[in-house]
Design a protein around this motif. Structure first.
Motif, PDB file in Angstrom:
ATOM      1  N   GLU A   9       0.761  -1.211  -0.070  1.00  0.00           N
ATOM      2  CA  GLU A   9      -0.020   0.151  -0.208  1.00  0.00           C
ATOM      3  C   GLU A   9       0.953   1.251   0.050  1.00  0.00           C
ATOM      4  O   GLU A   9       0.437   2.259  -0.628  1.00  0.00           O
ATOM      5  CB  GLU A   9      -0.960   0.013   1.312  1.00  0.00           C
ATOM      6  N   LEU A  10       1.990   1.256   0.705  1.00  0.00           N
ATOM      7  CA  LEU A  10       2.804   2.448   0.791  1.00  0.00           C
ATOM      8  C   LEU A  10       3.696   2.426  -0.520  1.00  0.00           C
ATOM      9  O   LEU A  10       3.788   3.847  -0.833  1.00  0.00           O
ATOM     10  CB  LEU A  10       3.797   2.295   2.162  1.00  0.00           C
ATOM     11  N   VAL A  11       4.030   1.540  -1.039  1.00  0.00           N
ATOM     12  CA  VAL A  11       4.602   1.639  -2.428  1.00  0.00           C
ATOM     13  C   VAL A  11       3.629   2.289  -3.368  1.00  0.00           C
ATOM     14  O   VAL A  11       3.994   2.955  -4.158  1.00  0.00           O
ATOM     15  CB  VAL A  11       5.047   0.306  -3.037  1.00  0.00           C
ATOM     16  N   ASN A  12       2.456   1.745  -3.283  1.00  0.00           N
ATOM     17  CA  ASN A  12       1.500   2.299  -4.336  1.00  0.00           C
ATOM     18  C   ASN A  12       1.296   4.032  -4.185  1.00  0.00           C
ATOM     19  O   ASN A  12       1.076   4.664  -4.814  1.00  0.00           O
ATOM     20  CB  ASN A  12       0.144   1.499  -4.315  1.00  0.00           C
ATOM     21  N   LEU A  13       1.313   4.378  -2.828  1.00  0.00           N
ATOM     22  CA  LEU A  13       1.244   5.504  -2.652  1.00  0.00           C
ATOM     23  C   LEU A  13       2.356   6.488  -3.064  1.00  0.00           C
ATOM     24  O   LEU A  13       2.100   7.513  -3.843  1.00  0.00           O
ATOM     25  CB  LEU A  13       1.105   6.043  -1.043  1.00  0.00           C
ATOM     26  N   GLU A  14       3.698   5.791  -2.946  1.00  0.00           N
ATOM     27  CA  GLU A  14       4.875   6.453  -3.518  1.00  0.00           C
ATOM     28  C   GLU A  14       4.919   6.543  -4.937  1.00  0.00           C
ATOM     29  O   GLU A  14       5.248   7.650  -5.606  1.00  0.00           O
ATOM     30  CB  GLU A  14       5.862   5.792  -2.991  1.00  0.00           C
ATOM     31  N   THR A  15       4.255   5.731  -5.476  1.00  0.00           N
ATOM     32  CA  THR A  15       4.135   5.599  -7.112  1.00  0.00           C
ATOM     33  C   THR A  15       3.189   6.475  -7.746  1.00  0.00           C
ATOM     34  O   THR A  15       3.834   7.180  -8.600  1.00  0.00           O
ATOM     35  CB  THR A  15       4.090   3.864  -7.633  1.00  0.00           C
ATOM     36  N   GLN A  16       2.113   6.498  -7.002  1.00  0.00           N
ATOM     37  CA  GLN A  16       1.033   7.596  -7.435  1.00  0.00           C
ATOM     38  C   GLN A  16       1.582   8.853  -7.313  1.00  0.00           C
ATOM     39  O   GLN A  16       1.428   9.546  -8.323  1.00  0.00           O
ATOM     40  CB  GLN A  16      -0.166   7.273  -6.547  1.00  0.00           C
ATOM     41  N   ALA A  17       2.448   9.196  -6.415  1.00  0.00           N
ATOM     42  CA  ALA A  17       2.783  10.634  -6.063  1.00  0.00           C
ATOM     43  C   ALA A  17       4.360  10.980  -6.841  1.00  0.00           C
ATOM     44  O   ALA A  17       4.298  12.008  -7.314  1.00  0.00           O
ATOM     45  CB  ALA A  17       3.224  10.802  -4.448  1.00  0.00           C
ATOM     46  N   PHE A  18       5.153   9.998  -7.154  1.00  0.00           N
ATOM     47  CA  PHE A  18       6.205  10.168  -7.538  1.00  0.00           C
ATOM     48  C   PHE A  18       6.552   9.637  -8.866  1.00  0.00           C
ATOM     49  O   PHE A  18       7.909   9.563  -9.453  1.00  0.00           O
ATOM     50  CB  PHE A  18       7.510  10.013  -6.420  1.00  0.00           C
TER      51      PHE A  18
ATOM     52  N   GLY B 103      15.751   4.636   9.445  1.00  0.00           N
ATOM     53  CA  GLY B 103      15.368   6.084   9.352  1.00  0.00           C
ATOM     54  C   GLY B 103      13.993   6.247  10.303  1.00  0.00           C
ATOM     55  O   GLY B 103      13.787   5.527  11.028  1.00  0.00           O
ATOM     56  N   LYS B 104      12.935   6.990   9.695  1.00  0.00           N
ATOM     57  CA  LYS B 104      11.767   7.111  10.160  1.00  0.00           C
ATOM     58  C   LYS B 104      10.793   7.155   9.144  1.00  0.00           C
ATOM     59  O   LYS B 104      10.890   7.993   8.242  1.00  0.00           O
ATOM     60  CB  LYS B 104      11.739   8.158  11.096  1.00  0.00           C
ATOM     61  N   VAL B 105       9.484   6.456   9.295  1.00  0.00           N
ATOM     62  CA  VAL B 105       8.451   6.672   8.169  1.00  0.00           C
ATOM     63  C   VAL B 105       7.228   6.812   9.052  1.00  0.00           C
ATOM     64  O   VAL B 105       7.016   6.316  10.164  1.00  0.00           O
ATOM     65  CB  VAL B 105       8.391   5.419   7.400  1.00  0.00           C
ATOM     66  N   ILE B 106       6.590   8.076   8.884  1.00  0.00           N
ATOM     67  CA  ILE B 106       5.438   8.602   9.384  1.00  0.00           C
ATOM     68  C   ILE B 106       4.430   8.300   8.461  1.00  0.00           C
ATOM     69  O   ILE B 106       4.266   8.771   7.403  1.00  0.00           O
ATOM     70  CB  ILE B 106       5.543  10.139   9.996  1.00  0.00           C
ATOM     71  N   VAL B 107       3.192   7.691   9.184  1.00  0.00           N
ATOM     72  CA  VAL B 107       2.014   7.225   8.175  1.00  0.00           C
ATOM     73  C   VAL B 107       0.795   7.886   8.798  1.00  0.00           C
ATOM     74  O   VAL B 107       0.579   7.844   9.869  1.00  0.00           O
ATOM     75  CB  VAL B 107       1.836   5.705   8.022  1.00  0.00           C
ATOM     76  N   ILE B 108      -0.084   8.503   7.641  1.00  0.00           N
ATOM     77  CA  ILE B 108      -1.274   8.771   8.380  1.00  0.00           C
ATOM     78  C   ILE B 108      -2.440   7.955   7.775  1.00  0.00           C
ATOM     79  O   ILE B 108      -2.505   7.410   6.615  1.00  0.00           O
ATOM     80  CB  ILE B 108      -1.654  10.399   7.885  1.00  0.00           C
ATOM     81  N   TYR B 109      -3.261   7.266   8.466  1.00  0.00           N
ATOM     82  CA  TYR B 109      -4.351   6.458   8.333  1.00  0.00           C
ATOM     83  C   TYR B 109      -5.637   6.914   8.397  1.00  0.00           C
ATOM     84  O   TYR B 109      -5.949   7.792   9.143  1.00  0.00           O
ATOM     85  CB  TYR B 109      -4.227   5.214   9.322  1.00  0.00           C
ATOM     86  N   ASN B 110      -6.649   6.475   7.439  1.00  0.00           N
ATOM     87  CA  ASN B 110      -7.954   6.703   7.475  1.00  0.00           C
ATOM     88  C   ASN B 110      -8.598   5.440   8.029  1.00  0.00           C
ATOM     89  O   ASN B 110      -8.600   4.516   7.217  1.00  0.00           O
ATOM     90  CB  ASN B 110      -8.609   6.935   6.097  1.00  0.00           C
ATOM     91  N   SER B 111      -8.761   5.197   9.331  1.00  0.00           N
ATOM     92  CA  SER B 111      -9.041   3.832   9.834  1.00  0.00           C
ATOM     93  C   SER B 111      -7.692   2.938   9.655  1.00  0.00           C
ATOM     94  O   SER B 111      -6.891   3.365  10.398  1.00  0.00           O
ATOM     95  CB  SER B 111     -10.490   3.233   9.348  1.00  0.00           C
ATOM     96  N   THR B 112      -7.933   1.891   9.097  1.00  0.00           N
ATOM     97  CA  THR B 112      -6.829   1.104   8.947  1.00  0.00           C
ATOM     98  C   THR B 112      -6.152   1.439   7.511  1.00  0.00           C
ATOM     99  O   THR B 112      -5.095   0.755   7.384  1.00  0.00           O
ATOM    100  CB  THR B 112      -7.171  -0.318   9.210  1.00  0.00           C
ATOM    101  N   GLU B 113      -6.454   2.198   6.751  1.00  0.00           N
ATOM    102  CA  GLU B 113      -6.142   2.302   5.498  1.00  0.00           C
ATOM    103  C   GLU B 113      -4.948   3.465   5.297  1.00  0.00           C
ATOM    104  O   GLU B 113      -5.470   4.692   5.951  1.00  0.00           O
ATOM    105  CB  GLU B 113      -7.062   2.782   4.447  1.00  0.00           C
ATOM    106  N   PRO B 114      -3.688   3.178   4.886  1.00  0.00           N
ATOM    107  CA  PRO B 114      -2.664   4.390   5.050  1.00  0.00           C
ATOM    108  C   PRO B 114      -3.126   5.214   3.839  1.00  0.00           C
ATOM    109  O   PRO B 114      -3.371   4.524   2.753  1.00  0.00           O
ATOM    110  CB  PRO B 114      -1.364   3.577   4.704  1.00  0.00           C
ATOM    111  N   VAL B 115      -3.189   6.597   4.115  1.00  0.00           N
ATOM    112  CA  VAL B 115      -3.455   7.499   3.040  1.00  0.00           C
ATOM    113  C   VAL B 115      -2.254   8.450   2.743  1.00  0.00           C
ATOM    114  O   VAL B 115      -2.503   9.355   2.010  1.00  0.00           O
ATOM    115  CB  VAL B 115      -4.657   8.283   3.149  1.00  0.00           C
ATOM    116  N   GLY B 116      -1.212   8.492   3.312  1.00  0.00           N
ATOM    117  CA  GLY B 116      -0.243   9.183   3.255  1.00  0.00           C
ATOM    118  C   GLY B 116       1.153   8.727   4.176  1.00  0.00           C
ATOM    119  O   GLY B 116       1.025   8.194   5.195  1.00  0.00           O
ATOM    120  N   LEU B 117       2.208   9.484   3.643  1.00  0.00           N
ATOM    121  CA  LEU B 117       3.413   8.989   4.377  1.00  0.00           C
ATOM    122  C   LEU B 117       4.322  10.056   4.350  1.00  0.00           C
ATOM    123  O   LEU B 117       4.336  10.701   3.251  1.00  0.00           O
ATOM    124  CB  LEU B 117       3.862   7.673   3.924  1.00  0.00           C
ATOM    125  N   ALA B 118       5.442  10.187   5.226  1.00  0.00           N
ATOM    126  CA  ALA B 118       6.718  10.933   5.089  1.00  0.00           C
ATOM    127  C   ALA B 118       7.683  10.175   5.480  1.00  0.00           C
ATOM    128  O   ALA B 118       7.702   9.424   6.406  1.00  0.00           O
ATOM    129  CB  ALA B 118       6.561  11.963   5.897  1.00  0.00           C
TER     130      ALA B 118
END
Length: 151
Positions: free
Chosen positions: A18-27, A44-59
């Motif tokens: 799911e995180l790779v899909n987010l990254e690919t969509q964005a970059f 390092g650190k990865v910070i994730v924002i979730y809508n319920s259990t679905e990741p919808v963003g990351l840094a």
């Protein structure tokens, strides 16, 4: 809608996908894959924002070896259908507070010069300043603006 933000310390293959899909969509091809995300999570650190259990963003963030008071935000992305809801700002604000609580004094990131929405959020909402223009940061025709913020 309720969102939660957390620093990722555990993962599984489904979450990585799911995180790779987010990254690919964005970059596009510049997005992180599993081979990149796992070291970011573990070292390092990865910070994730979730809508319920679905990741919808990351840094993704890393600390600078030459200047341990400097952190670099490698990437920040929000799933396309969640754009313009302030979630990127929420993740960035969380990230900056998290870094400040760990004795980070300065934060750096790069942004494509033609990514005006991101540039203006960094500059106008968070007070990052443009430090440098790198005309070929990622190769020919891949310029980036280096932006910094003192915490």
């Amino acid at each position: 809608m309720e969102y939660r933000i957390e620093v990722l310390d555990e993962y599984n293959n489904n979450l990585l996908d799911e995180l790779v899909n987010l990254e690919t969509q964005a970059f596009g091809t510049g997005g992180l894959n599993k081979w990149h995300l796992v070291p970011f999570i573990n070292h390092g650190k990865v910070i994730v924002i979730y809508n319920s259990t679905e990741p919808v963003g990351l840094a993704e963030i890393m600390r600078d070896f030459d200047n341990p008071e400097l952190a670099y935000i490698f990437g920040l992305s929000i799933k396309e259908e969640y754009h313009n809801q302030g979630l990127g700002s929420e993740v960035l604000n969380y990230t900056l507070e998290w870094l400040a609580n760990r004795d980070i004094k300065e934060v750096e990131l790069t942004v494509a010069p033609d990514n005006e929405p991101a540039y203006h959020i960094y500059k106008d909402k968070f007070d990052f300043y443009k430090e440098e223009h790198r005309p070929e940061e990622y190769g020919k025709d891949e310029p980036r603006l280096v932006m910094k913020l003192s915490l």
